[in-house]
Write an enzyme that holds these catalytic residues in place. Structure first.
Site, PDB file in Angstrom:
ATOM      1  N   HIS A  58      46.385   2.782 -47.018  1.00  0.00           N
ATOM      2  CA  HIS A  58      45.220   2.272 -46.283  1.00  0.00           C
ATOM      3  C   HIS A  58      45.464   0.857 -45.777  1.00  0.00           C
ATOM      4  O   HIS A  58      45.203  -0.120 -46.469  1.00  0.00           O
ATOM      5  CB  HIS A  58      43.994   2.288 -47.203  1.00  0.00           C
ATOM      6  CG  HIS A  58      42.705   1.997 -46.501  1.00  0.00           C
ATOM      7  ND1 HIS A  58      41.515   2.504 -46.929  1.00  0.00           N
ATOM      8  CD2 HIS A  58      42.414   1.263 -45.399  1.00  0.00           C
ATOM      9  CE1 HIS A  58      40.537   2.082 -46.129  1.00  0.00           C
ATOM     10  NE2 HIS A  58      41.081   1.325 -45.182  1.00  0.00           N
ATOM     11  N   HIS A  60      45.551  -1.692 -41.891  1.00  0.00           N
ATOM     12  CA  HIS A  60      45.214  -1.826 -40.475  1.00  0.00           C
ATOM     13  C   HIS A  60      46.300  -2.654 -39.795  1.00  0.00           C
ATOM     14  O   HIS A  60      46.500  -3.821 -40.143  1.00  0.00           O
ATOM     15  CB  HIS A  60      43.850  -2.500 -40.307  1.00  0.00           C
ATOM     16  CG  HIS A  60      42.737  -1.729 -40.938  1.00  0.00           C
ATOM     17  ND1 HIS A  60      41.988  -0.788 -40.248  1.00  0.00           N
ATOM     18  CD2 HIS A  60      42.245  -1.725 -42.207  1.00  0.00           C
ATOM     19  CE1 HIS A  60      41.088  -0.254 -41.060  1.00  0.00           C
ATOM     20  NE2 HIS A  60      41.225  -0.807 -42.262  1.00  0.00           N
ATOM     21  N   HIS A 174      35.938   6.938 -45.212  1.00  0.00           N
ATOM     22  CA  HIS A 174      35.193   5.695 -45.351  1.00  0.00           C
ATOM     23  C   HIS A 174      33.742   6.132 -45.467  1.00  0.00           C
ATOM     24  O   HIS A 174      33.180   6.680 -44.526  1.00  0.00           O
ATOM     25  CB  HIS A 174      35.413   4.836 -44.100  1.00  0.00           C
ATOM     26  CG  HIS A 174      34.556   3.621 -44.025  1.00  0.00           C
ATOM     27  ND1 HIS A 174      35.080   2.343 -44.027  1.00  0.00           N
ATOM     28  CD2 HIS A 174      33.205   3.455 -43.915  1.00  0.00           C
ATOM     29  CE1 HIS A 174      34.102   1.466 -43.924  1.00  0.00           C
ATOM     30  NE2 HIS A 174      32.963   2.121 -43.852  1.00  0.00           N
ATOM     31  N   ASN A 273      34.372  -4.979 -46.297  1.00  0.00           N
ATOM     32  CA  ASN A 273      33.585  -3.751 -46.306  1.00  0.00           C
ATOM     33  C   ASN A 273      34.405  -2.633 -46.945  1.00  0.00           C
ATOM     34  O   ASN A 273      35.447  -2.266 -46.404  1.00  0.00           O
ATOM     35  CB  ASN A 273      33.206  -3.381 -44.870  1.00  0.00           C
ATOM     36  CG  ASN A 273      32.201  -2.250 -44.816  1.00  0.00           C
ATOM     37  OD1 ASN A 273      31.566  -1.930 -45.812  1.00  0.00           O
ATOM     38  ND2 ASN A 273      32.052  -1.640 -43.651  1.00  0.00           N
ATOM     39  N   ASP A 300      43.707  -1.895 -48.187  1.00  0.00           N
ATOM     40  CA  ASP A 300      42.807  -2.051 -47.039  1.00  0.00           C
ATOM     41  C   ASP A 300      43.112  -3.358 -46.299  1.00  0.00           C
ATOM     42  O   ASP A 300      42.212  -4.111 -45.912  1.00  0.00           O
ATOM     43  CB  ASP A 300      41.336  -2.005 -47.471  1.00  0.00           C
ATOM     44  CG  ASP A 300      40.375  -1.879 -46.293  1.00  0.00           C
ATOM     45  OD1 ASP A 300      40.838  -1.624 -45.155  1.00  0.00           O
ATOM     46  OD2 ASP A 300      39.164  -2.057 -46.505  1.00  0.00           O
ATOM     47  N   PHE A 317      34.239  -8.009 -40.936  1.00  0.00           N
ATOM     48  CA  PHE A 317      34.585  -7.618 -42.300  1.00  0.00           C
ATOM     49  C   PHE A 317      36.100  -7.511 -42.449  1.00  0.00           C
ATOM     50  O   PHE A 317      36.788  -7.053 -41.542  1.00  0.00           O
ATOM     51  CB  PHE A 317      34.001  -6.241 -42.627  1.00  0.00           C
ATOM     52  CG  PHE A 317      32.510  -6.179 -42.744  1.00  0.00           C
ATOM     53  CD1 PHE A 317      31.874  -6.532 -43.925  1.00  0.00           C
ATOM     54  CD2 PHE A 317      31.728  -5.734 -41.682  1.00  0.00           C
ATOM     55  CE1 PHE A 317      30.496  -6.446 -44.059  1.00  0.00           C
ATOM     56  CE2 PHE A 317      30.346  -5.630 -41.794  1.00  0.00           C
ATOM     57  CZ  PHE A 317      29.720  -5.994 -42.987  1.00  0.00           C
TER      58      PHE A 317
END
Length: 421
Positions: A58, A60, A174, A273, A300, A317
């Site tokens: 996970h 980004h 999510h 978040n 994350d 977030f």
């Protein structure tokens, strides 16, 4: 080509280590305990910890569309710095990879720029927010997720689960009910009241998990819950497991290390978040990981530009986590609290993620890919600008002193990060 990693300590069980020499041939492990003395390349790691490369399901990478925050190149550099040899990138980019063409375009950038292995998620629905399913079979991603937003309609989630199950792929969720958000920016509790900030109820997350585990039972899909943060969510996951649903989950390091009590001012470094929850939630998450109710740890990693985070709780977030995850967890839970073992971290951060998502990699066996991370458990370092390899620096752990940082990372036997001294 033969590469010999000399004087490595590997984990036998718990915190027990064993000294070995590892022989690699053309990117593949030839022997985990070699008697060879010579090779084309010899790397003496002088008793440091050698682990299978970490796996983060996970993160980004922000490319395409948000390259002022991160790129595939900088994000995978951050991954290598943290000891991660495989990462899985979320689809909330622009354009969203909801067609074969846009999905393939991202994979072309990955092929060109990534320095570690990257698996790209595809979304569950078109544009992430619609109720129209993507063509899962045509896109053929390793898994499907609308990370960043919850799937709001039960019928849409049910249809998505049926399709994913038919393809033997996972739905990665999510969980966030938008109708329960009420403009919240941090956990609803004493600190949100004290700071005058709108709160996010725990039920915003846990209510969708309760819905989804029932649907997962009906459809028999592998249903994986992202970044679990509340005790109610753990109860819902346990219910799903009890009725026979194939439900797994992850927890992020920041939810194990911090609570809303750590937020003492309107500081964007603490806006994430799901938000930092209560001390009781944090304790339940730690115990759930130990008990096996949560299977894995995932960062994350969510980079944002400095000027965006300067907006504090009016800003976006997310925090970064790739470079800091292992040393933070090692320092707090292995060294200090002694609640986790090195074997635990190896399982939660490397072995189990590969098993859950059928990913190839290093299970510390002969003929596995030579994906390794070397950690210095004795050296003390400080998390600062020089420590960070990400394009962004948004972390609440800045200026913390840690031990157990990665000093070398190898992917298919090739050194992609090195800081051995």
């Amino acid at each position: 080509m033969l590469t010999l990693i000399k004087n490595a300590n590997i984990i036998v069980r718990d915190n027990e280590l064993k000294k070995v020499n590892v022989l690699i041939e053309d990117g593949i492990i030839k022997s985990m305990d070699s008697n060879e003395e010579t090779a084309d390349k010899v790397i003496d790691i002088k008793g440091k910890l050698l682990m299978p490369g970490l796996v983060d399901v996970h993160i980004h990478l922000r490319e395409p569309g948000f390259t002022h925050k991160e790129t595939i190149e900088t994000g995978t550099m951050a991954a290598a710095k943290g000891g991660f040899t495989t990462v899985c990138s979320m689809p909330n980019v622009n354009p969203v990879p909801d067609t074969v063409e846009t999905f393939n375009a991202i994979n072309e950038i990955i092929e060109k720029d990534a320095i570690v292995k990257v698996h790209q998620y595809a979304p569950i629905t078109k544009a992430l927010v619609s109720d129209e399913l993507v063509d899962m079979k045509a896109i053929n991603a390793f898994a499907y997720t609308n990370d960043g937003v919850g799937v709001q309609t039960a019928g849409t989630m049910y249809q998505a689960m049926l399709e994913a199950q038919s393809l033997n792929k996972a739905i990665v969720a999510h969980t966030e009910d938008n109708s329960l958000l009420y403009g919240g920016v941090m956990h609803k509790g004493t600190q949100s009241e004290k700071l005058g900030l709108k709160g996010i109820m725990s039920a915003t997350e846990s209510s969708q998990i309760a819905r989804d585990v029932i649907l997962a039972y009906e459809t028999k899909v592998h249903y994986h819950v992202c970044h679990v943060s509340t005790k109610e969510s753990i109860a819902a996951i346990k219910m799903g497991k009890a009725i026979g649903a194939n439900v797994t989950s992850e927890v992020s390091p920041h939810h194990l290390l911090l609570s809303h009590l750590d937020i003492t001012s309107n500081d964007g470094a603490y806006k994430m978040n799901p938000p930092l929850r209560g001390e009781d939630d944090k304790e339940v998450l730690i115990q759930a990981l130990i008990d096996g109710d949560i299977e894995i740890i995932a960062t994350d990693h969510a980079p944002h530009a400095k000027e965006e985070k300067a907006l504090n709780f009016d800003g976006p977030f997310g925090i970064i986590g790739l470079e800091t995850a292992f040393p933070l967890l090692y320092t707090e839970f292995v060294e200090k609290q002694k609640r986790f073992t090195l074997e635990n971290l190896q399982n939660w951060m490397s072995i189990k993620p590969k098993e859950l998502f059928n990913l190839e990699g290093n299970f510390m066996n002969e003929n596995d890919a030579a994906d390794f991370a070397v950690f210095d458990l004795d050296k003390t370092v400080t998390i600062d600008k020089n420590f960070i390899r990400s394009k962004s620096e948004n972390t609440p752990f800045m200026n913390q002193t840690i031990k157990g940082a990665c000093v070398m990372t190898l992917v298919d036997g090739n050194v992609v990060y090195e800081e051995l001294v």
